[in-house]
Design a protein around this motif. Structure first.
Motif, PDB file in Angstrom:
ATOM      1  N   ARG A  16       0.846  -1.197   0.000  1.00 43.40           N
ATOM      2  CA  ARG A  16       0.000   0.000   0.000  1.00 43.40           C
ATOM      3  C   ARG A  16       0.877   1.242   0.000  1.00 43.40           C
ATOM      4  O   ARG A  16       1.698   1.433   0.893  1.00 43.40           O
ATOM      5  CB  ARG A  16      -0.914  -0.006   1.229  1.00 43.40           C
ATOM      6  CG  ARG A  16      -1.897   1.161   1.233  1.00 43.40           C
ATOM      7  CD  ARG A  16      -2.945   0.977   2.294  1.00 43.40           C
ATOM      8  NE  ARG A  16      -3.869   2.097   2.324  1.00 43.40           N
ATOM      9  CZ  ARG A  16      -4.936   2.171   3.111  1.00 43.40           C
ATOM     10  NH1 ARG A  16      -5.210   1.161   3.910  1.00 43.40           N
ATOM     11  NH2 ARG A  16      -5.727   3.217   3.086  1.00 43.40           N
ATOM     12  N   SER A  17       0.705   2.072  -1.017  1.00 45.93           N
ATOM     13  CA  SER A  17       1.523   3.278  -1.143  1.00 45.93           C
ATOM     14  C   SER A  17       1.157   4.304  -0.082  1.00 45.93           C
ATOM     15  O   SER A  17      -0.015   4.460   0.278  1.00 45.93           O
ATOM     16  CB  SER A  17       1.343   3.895  -2.535  1.00 45.93           C
ATOM     17  OG  SER A  17       1.720   2.991  -3.541  1.00 45.93           O
ATOM     18  N   GLU A  18       2.176   4.996   0.404  1.00 50.47           N
ATOM     19  CA  GLU A  18       1.938   6.086   1.337  1.00 50.47           C
ATOM     20  C   GLU A  18       1.570   7.345   0.548  1.00 50.47           C
ATOM     21  O   GLU A  18       2.229   7.673  -0.439  1.00 50.47           O
ATOM     22  CB  GLU A  18       3.184   6.341   2.191  1.00 50.47           C
ATOM     23  CG  GLU A  18       3.412   5.319   3.281  1.00 50.47           C
ATOM     24  CD  GLU A  18       2.253   5.263   4.279  1.00 50.47           C
ATOM     25  OE1 GLU A  18       1.797   6.342   4.710  1.00 50.47           O
ATOM     26  OE2 GLU A  18       1.793   4.159   4.586  1.00 50.47           O
ATOM     27  N   PRO A  19       0.529   8.053   0.970  1.00 46.82           N
ATOM     28  CA  PRO A  19       0.144   9.276   0.248  1.00 46.82           C
ATOM     29  C   PRO A  19       1.268  10.302   0.203  1.00 46.82           C
ATOM     30  O   PRO A  19       1.975  10.504   1.190  1.00 46.82           O
ATOM     31  CB  PRO A  19      -1.050   9.794   1.064  1.00 46.82           C
ATOM     32  CG  PRO A  19      -1.597   8.584   1.756  1.00 46.82           C
ATOM     33  CD  PRO A  19      -0.398   7.734   2.064  1.00 46.82           C
ATOM     34  N   ASP A  20       1.427  10.922  -0.946  1.00 44.11           N
ATOM     35  CA  ASP A  20       2.405  11.993  -1.140  1.00 44.11           C
ATOM     36  C   ASP A  20       1.700  13.114  -1.907  1.00 44.11           C
ATOM     37  O   ASP A  20       1.883  13.271  -3.112  1.00 44.11           O
ATOM     38  CB  ASP A  20       3.609  11.464  -1.914  1.00 44.11           C
ATOM     39  CG  ASP A  20       4.671  12.528  -2.134  1.00 44.11           C
ATOM     40  OD1 ASP A  20       4.695  13.509  -1.361  1.00 44.11           O
ATOM     41  OD2 ASP A  20       5.466  12.389  -3.094  1.00 44.11           O
ATOM     42  N   PRO A  21       0.846  13.881  -1.218  1.00 39.37           N
ATOM     43  CA  PRO A  21       0.023  14.893  -1.900  1.00 39.37           C
ATOM     44  C   PRO A  21       0.857  15.908  -2.673  1.00 39.37           C
ATOM     45  O   PRO A  21       1.918  16.339  -2.217  1.00 39.37           O
ATOM     46  CB  PRO A  21      -0.744  15.554  -0.751  1.00 39.37           C
ATOM     47  CG  PRO A  21      -0.753  14.522   0.336  1.00 39.37           C
ATOM     48  CD  PRO A  21       0.574  13.831   0.228  1.00 39.37           C
ATOM     49  N   GLN A  22       0.353  16.269  -3.858  1.00 42.38           N
ATOM     50  CA  GLN A  22       1.001  17.254  -4.727  1.00 42.38           C
ATOM     51  C   GLN A  22       0.002  18.356  -5.065  1.00 42.38           C
ATOM     52  O   GLN A  22      -1.211  18.166  -4.945  1.00 42.38           O
ATOM     53  CB  GLN A  22       1.485  16.585  -6.016  1.00 42.38           C
ATOM     54  CG  GLN A  22       2.424  15.408  -5.807  1.00 42.38           C
ATOM     55  CD  GLN A  22       3.770  15.816  -5.285  1.00 42.38           C
ATOM     56  OE1 GLN A  22       4.290  16.868  -5.657  1.00 42.38           O
ATOM     57  NE2 GLN A  22       4.363  14.983  -4.425  1.00 42.38           N
ATOM     58  N   THR A  23       0.507  19.476  -5.522  1.00 43.27           N
ATOM     59  CA  THR A  23      -0.352  20.573  -5.978  1.00 43.27           C
ATOM     60  C   THR A  23       0.132  21.054  -7.346  1.00 43.27           C
ATOM     61  O   THR A  23       1.318  20.951  -7.667  1.00 43.27           O
ATOM     62  CB  THR A  23      -0.332  21.764  -5.000  1.00 43.27           C
ATOM     63  OG1 THR A  23       0.999  22.296  -4.942  1.00 43.27           O
ATOM     64  CG2 THR A  23      -0.757  21.342  -3.608  1.00 43.27           C
ATOM     65  N   HIS A  24      -0.793  21.564  -8.148  1.00 38.92           N
ATOM     66  CA  HIS A  24      -0.451  22.194  -9.422  1.00 38.92           C
ATOM     67  C   HIS A  24      -1.677  22.954  -9.896  1.00 38.92           C
ATOM     68  O   HIS A  24      -2.781  22.788  -9.359  1.00 38.92           O
ATOM     69  CB  HIS A  24       0.006  21.162 -10.463  1.00 38.92           C
ATOM     70  CG  HIS A  24      -0.949  20.029 -10.668  1.00 38.92           C
ATOM     71  ND1 HIS A  24      -2.010  20.087 -11.554  1.00 38.92           N
ATOM     72  CD2 HIS A  24      -1.015  18.803 -10.090  1.00 38.92           C
ATOM     73  CE1 HIS A  24      -2.674  18.948 -11.525  1.00 38.92           C
ATOM     74  NE2 HIS A  24      -2.107  18.139 -10.642  1.00 38.92           N
ATOM     75  N   GLU A  25      -1.510  23.781 -10.888  1.00 43.63           N
ATOM     76  CA  GLU A  25      -2.625  24.539 -11.431  1.00 43.63           C
ATOM     77  C   GLU A  25      -3.591  23.608 -12.149  1.00 43.63           C
ATOM     78  O   GLU A  25      -3.182  22.680 -12.842  1.00 43.63           O
ATOM     79  CB  GLU A  25      -2.123  25.603 -12.403  1.00 43.63           C
ATOM     80  CG  GLU A  25      -1.448  26.789 -11.738  1.00 43.63           C
ATOM     81  CD  GLU A  25      -2.426  27.636 -10.956  1.00 43.63           C
ATOM     82  OE1 GLU A  25      -3.564  27.837 -11.431  1.00 43.63           O
ATOM     83  OE2 GLU A  25      -2.062  28.086  -9.862  1.00 43.63           O
ATOM     84  N   GLY A  26      -4.880  23.857 -12.010  1.00 45.40           N
ATOM     85  CA  GLY A  26      -5.854  23.095 -12.770  1.00 45.40           C
ATOM     86  C   GLY A  26      -7.070  22.699 -11.955  1.00 45.40           C
ATOM     87  O   GLY A  26      -7.233  23.096 -10.791  1.00 45.40           O
ATOM     88  N   TYR A  27      -7.924  21.927 -12.590  1.00 44.29           N
ATOM     89  CA  TYR A  27      -9.152  21.433 -11.969  1.00 44.29           C
ATOM     90  C   TYR A  27      -9.364  20.029 -12.510  1.00 44.29           C
ATOM     91  O   TYR A  27      -9.164  19.774 -13.701  1.00 44.29           O
ATOM     92  CB  TYR A  27     -10.339  22.335 -12.335  1.00 44.29           C
ATOM     93  CG  TYR A  27     -11.476  22.252 -11.350  1.00 44.29           C
ATOM     94  CD1 TYR A  27     -11.459  23.016 -10.186  1.00 44.29           C
ATOM     95  CD2 TYR A  27     -12.553  21.394 -11.572  1.00 44.29           C
ATOM     96  CE1 TYR A  27     -12.509  22.931  -9.272  1.00 44.29           C
ATOM     97  CE2 TYR A  27     -13.598  21.308 -10.660  1.00 44.29           C
ATOM     98  CZ  TYR A  27     -13.565  22.088  -9.517  1.00 44.29           C
ATOM     99  OH  TYR A  27     -14.593  21.999  -8.606  1.00 44.29           O
TER     100      TYR A  27
END
Length: 201
Positions: free
Chosen positions: A116-127
């Motif tokens: 089970r992968s550990e969450p690694d939240p990312q951000t970028h422009e968009g929807y």
């Protein structure tokens, strides 16, 4: 053969610039979407930086085109459209649209895994919009930790930290619609249902 390769790679820069201008996207916006620095993007477009697969993959996704389109691969003679899958972060992503600009559609598959992968939240422009076809999709969105089942959907601003993966050891298939900031899916309202007249009518 080497000359053909150099010629193909040399044509990538002008294609990248044309795609970005058609989308009316700045280098800064593209940098935020892809994680590639503005200076590297600028050198790619001018031809002073040799393109690599690691650079072309996120650019192809951001522009909604295939790698073949970026490098100007010759047609195979088959008139059918063949959209090629790309594997990133353990997921297989198949582009479903080829047009430049606008909302892009993808089918994503997360293979079965006992790890089970550990969450690694990312951000970028968009929807982005997600719709689960098969399996159970875990979606971490800001402070929320959700599990979506087949037939369930989610939509979110990708500037919010987000991550998704399989909720269990089973494979997951889902659709993703991705648009640049400010773009939205256009929903058509259902026609009004005509009710039969009541006794007093």
């Amino acid at each position: 053969m080497e000359d053909d390769l150099d010629e193909a790679l040399g044509a990538v820069g002008p294609r990248l610039r044309t795609l970005r201008q058609q989308r009316q996207t700045t280098l800064a916006d593209l940098s935020a979407t892809t994680g590639i620095s503005v200076s590297t993007l600028s050198r790619l477009e001018s031809g002073t930086r040799r393109p690599t697969l690691e650079l072309l993959l996120p650019l192809a996704r951001a522009h909604g085109v295939t790698l073949d389109d970026l490098v100007g691969a010759p047609p195979t003679g088959d008139p059918r459209v063949h959209l090629r899958p790309v594997t990133r972060h353990g997921m297989t992503m198949l582009p479903l649209t080829r047009r430049v600009g606008g909302i892009q559609a993808y089918k994503l598959v997360i293979p079965a895994s006992s790890h089970r992968s550990e969450p690694d939240p990312q951000t970028h422009e968009g929807y982005e919009w997600l719709y689960v076809l098969n399996g159970r999709l875990r979606v971490v969105l800001g402070e929320h930790d959700l599990v979506l089942s087949p037939g369930e959907a989610a939509e979110f601003d990708t500037r919010v930290p987000h991550w998704f993966g399989a909720a269990d050891a089973e494979p997951v298939e889902f659709l993703s619609l991705f648009g640049t900031q400010g773009e939205r899916v256009h929903l058509r309202a259902r026609p009004k249902t005509k009710h039969p007249p009541g006794p007093s009518e």
